[in-house]
Design an enzyme around this catalytic site. Structure first.
Site, PDB file in Angstrom:
ATOM      1  N   TYR A 141     -35.568  -2.861 -35.144  1.00  0.00           N
ATOM      2  CA  TYR A 141     -36.730  -3.997 -35.173  1.00  0.00           C
ATOM      3  C   TYR A 141     -36.297  -5.379 -34.487  1.00  0.00           C
ATOM      4  O   TYR A 141     -36.958  -6.153 -34.692  1.00  0.00           O
ATOM      5  CB  TYR A 141     -37.213  -3.986 -36.685  1.00  0.00           C
ATOM      6  CG  TYR A 141     -38.358  -2.918 -36.642  1.00  0.00           C
ATOM      7  CD1 TYR A 141     -37.590  -1.953 -36.920  1.00  0.00           C
ATOM      8  CD2 TYR A 141     -39.520  -3.083 -37.102  1.00  0.00           C
ATOM      9  CE1 TYR A 141     -38.728  -0.661 -37.488  1.00  0.00           C
ATOM     10  CE2 TYR A 141     -40.479  -2.313 -37.680  1.00  0.00           C
ATOM     11  CZ  TYR A 141     -39.897  -1.077 -37.602  1.00  0.00           C
ATOM     12  OH  TYR A 141     -40.856   0.122 -37.948  1.00  0.00           O
ATOM     13  N   LYS A 202     -27.237   8.022 -39.273  1.00  0.00           N
ATOM     14  CA  LYS A 202     -27.020   9.101 -38.366  1.00  0.00           C
ATOM     15  C   LYS A 202     -25.685   8.705 -37.905  1.00  0.00           C
ATOM     16  O   LYS A 202     -25.614   8.434 -36.505  1.00  0.00           O
ATOM     17  CB  LYS A 202     -28.417   8.985 -37.632  1.00  0.00           C
ATOM     18  CG  LYS A 202     -28.209  10.209 -36.549  1.00  0.00           C
ATOM     19  CD  LYS A 202     -28.742  11.654 -37.104  1.00  0.00           C
ATOM     20  CE  LYS A 202     -28.463  12.725 -36.127  1.00  0.00           C
ATOM     21  NZ  LYS A 202     -28.677  13.935 -36.612  1.00  0.00           N
ATOM     22  N   ASP A 235     -32.026  12.961 -40.755  1.00  0.00           N
ATOM     23  CA  ASP A 235     -32.802  14.234 -40.325  1.00  0.00           C
ATOM     24  C   ASP A 235     -32.578  15.391 -41.708  1.00  0.00           C
ATOM     25  O   ASP A 235     -33.699  15.734 -42.184  1.00  0.00           O
ATOM     26  CB  ASP A 235     -32.301  14.904 -39.099  1.00  0.00           C
ATOM     27  CG  ASP A 235     -30.909  15.015 -39.011  1.00  0.00           C
ATOM     28  OD1 ASP A 235     -30.025  14.418 -39.690  1.00  0.00           O
ATOM     29  OD2 ASP A 235     -30.565  15.745 -38.112  1.00  0.00           O
ATOM     30  N   ASP A 259     -38.187   2.906 -42.485  1.00  0.00           N
ATOM     31  CA  ASP A 259     -39.697   2.891 -42.228  1.00  0.00           C
ATOM     32  C   ASP A 259     -40.266   4.226 -42.369  1.00  0.00           C
ATOM     33  O   ASP A 259     -41.191   4.583 -43.092  1.00  0.00           O
ATOM     34  CB  ASP A 259     -40.085   2.389 -40.925  1.00  0.00           C
ATOM     35  CG  ASP A 259     -41.277   2.362 -40.500  1.00  0.00           C
ATOM     36  OD1 ASP A 259     -42.201   2.002 -41.133  1.00  0.00           O
ATOM     37  OD2 ASP A 259     -41.501   2.565 -39.164  1.00  0.00           O
TER      38      ASP A 259
HETATM   39  C1  IPM Z   1     -44.625  -0.832 -42.391  1.00  0.00           C
HETATM   40  C2  IPM Z   1     -45.196  -0.643 -41.204  1.00  0.00           C
HETATM   41  C3  IPM Z   1     -44.929  -1.668 -40.010  1.00  0.00           C
HETATM   42  C4  IPM Z   1     -43.397  -1.435 -39.785  1.00  0.00           C
HETATM   43  C5  IPM Z   1     -45.633  -1.787 -38.821  1.00  0.00           C
HETATM   44  C6  IPM Z   1     -46.987  -2.191 -39.105  1.00  0.00           C
HETATM   45  C7  IPM Z   1     -45.146  -2.702 -37.965  1.00  0.00           C
HETATM   46  O1  IPM Z   1     -45.272   0.516 -40.517  1.00  0.00           O
HETATM   47  O2  IPM Z   1     -44.468  -1.906 -43.043  1.00  0.00           O
HETATM   48  O3  IPM Z   1     -44.125   0.353 -42.846  1.00  0.00           O
HETATM   49  O4  IPM Z   1     -43.138  -0.740 -38.804  1.00  0.00           O
HETATM   50  O5  IPM Z   1     -42.505  -2.017 -40.437  1.00  0.00           O
HETATM   51 MG    MG Z   2     -44.325   2.012 -41.824  1.00  0.00          MG
END
Ligand code: IPM
Ligand code: MG
Length: 364
Positions: A141, A202, A235, A259
């Site tokens: 991210y 991983k 996984d 996530d």
């Molecule tokens: C989460 C969501 C977000 C992320 C999106 C909405 C950008 O999926 O908070 O888990 O990927 O973090």
């Molecule tokens: Mg999410």
């Protein structure tokens, strides 16, 4: 003056529905707070070219923490076509406001409790109680992406393997970033008498970044001899979580794995209506249900407010209102167990606000 100032950010779709529900329980608790509404969401992208206007960031800076509802995100081709004509082709780029907030306020902890409330008809199995700690600011991210790849990058050794027309997203893990989320997970385990922390990775394939995460995990685990350190490839963990959910207690993961895994864990304890996030940094925090904006249900007060109410409970904990947090958790537990008031996802026909009211009524 109220004791707390809370930025109130409903956002899009059902965001307002669920935050209205949160207000009902917070009012019953009698939290001494002022709620300051802020602009965020698709509407502001379309009309201003920014779904997270500067005035909203300023508002957040002037508050103790924020409650956030939901946001609509669309792929960039569609996003651009929905800008008002004056803003089109001016180079505006849509980026998820929630990811920007996490990075801007350095909210490096994403805590996602996944607890099967006794009697919830949506439980995969009774008794599941997992807390996911997701690194929230870096990893995949980080936003360091290239498409097309600039020519000068091809001078780097190793890049000869990469075709000229490829796209690249860099995964960025720092020692500091890994260490602080891992420590948070262990501190939580210690304070809450949890027995085991599992590192999700991983590292056998993604050697540099996940290797660093696992290395930091092994180092930090030594400071917590009473807690069992465990690690799993992401996984195989997915398989094991379903097969033996009771083997897991606290999970700690880099951003993207966290996530993904947290959605899996949320589904095991009731799905979208039960997944809540606390995004916490050293100076600020934002609390939200993990679900999206479900535009087709917007304004219908149909969706389950429990995720948002769990988020409110974590906000109370963050503010140090631990007794209030405990009584809210107990109220949620009781309403679920009784099973009289349930939203449609749980097989009932209560509205969002009726569910919140039922929970509020249990708070003494
Ligand atoms: C989460 C969501 C977000 C992320 C999106 C909405 C950008 O999926 O908070 O888990 O990927 O973090
Ligand atoms: Mg999410």
């Amino acid at each position: 003056m109220a004791k707390y100032r809370i930025a109130w950010l409903p956002g899009d779709g059902i965001g307002k529905d669920v935050l209205d529900a949160a207000k009902i329980v917070l009012a019953k608790i009698g939290l001494d707070a002022e709620y300051l509404p802020g602009d965020i969401g698709w509407e502001f992208w379309c009309t201003e070219g920014d779904p997270l206007p500067k005035r909203t960031i300023q508002l957040m800076k002037d508050t103790d923490c924020a409650m956030f509802g939901a946001i609509t995100s669309k792929p960039s081709t569609i996003a651009n076509s929905e800008l008002i004509p004056e803003l089109q082709n001016k180079g505006y780029v849509y980026r998820s406001p929630i990811v920007r907030i996490r990075q801007k306020f350095d909210l490096y902890i994403c805590k996602r409790p996944c607890r099967a409330y006794p009697g919830n008809p949506l439980n995969y199995k009774e008794g599941i109680d997992i807390v996911v700690f997701r690194e929230n600011t870096e990893g995949l991210y980080a936003g360091v992406e290239f498409f097309p790849i600039p020519d000068e990058m091809f001078n780097i050794k190793g890049m000869e393997k990469v075709p000229k027309d490829a796209a690249i997203s860099l995964k960025v893990n720092t020692p500091k970033g890994c260490a602080r989320i891992i420590k948070t997970a262990f501190e939580f385990a210690r304070a809450n008498n949890r027995k085991k922390v599992t590192c999700v990775h991983k590292a056998n394939v993604v050697r540099a970044t996940d290797g660093l995460f696992l290395k930091k995990f092994n180092e930090i685990a030594k400071d917590y001899p009473e807690i069992e350190p465990d690690n799993a490839n992401v996984d195989s963990l997915c398989q094991w979580l379903l097969k033996r959910p009771f083997n897991y207690d606290v999970l700690v993961a880099p951003n993207l794995y966290g996530d993904i895994i947290s959605d899996l864990c949320a589904q095991m304890v009731g799905g979208l209506g039960f997944g809540a996030s606390a995004n916490i940094g050293d100076d600020y925090a934002l609390f939200e249900p993990t679900h999206g904006s479900a535009p087709k249900y917007a304004g219908q007060y149909k969706v389950n407010p429990i995720a948002t109410i769990i988020a409110s409970r974590m906000m109370l904990e963050y503010l140090g209102e631990v007794d209030a947090a405990r009584s809210l958790e107990k109220a949620v537990e009781e309403v679920i167990k009784e099973g009289r008031v349930r939203t449609y996802d749980m097989g009932g026909n209560a509205t969002t606000l009726e569910m919140a009211q039922a929970i509020a009524d249990k708070i003494s």
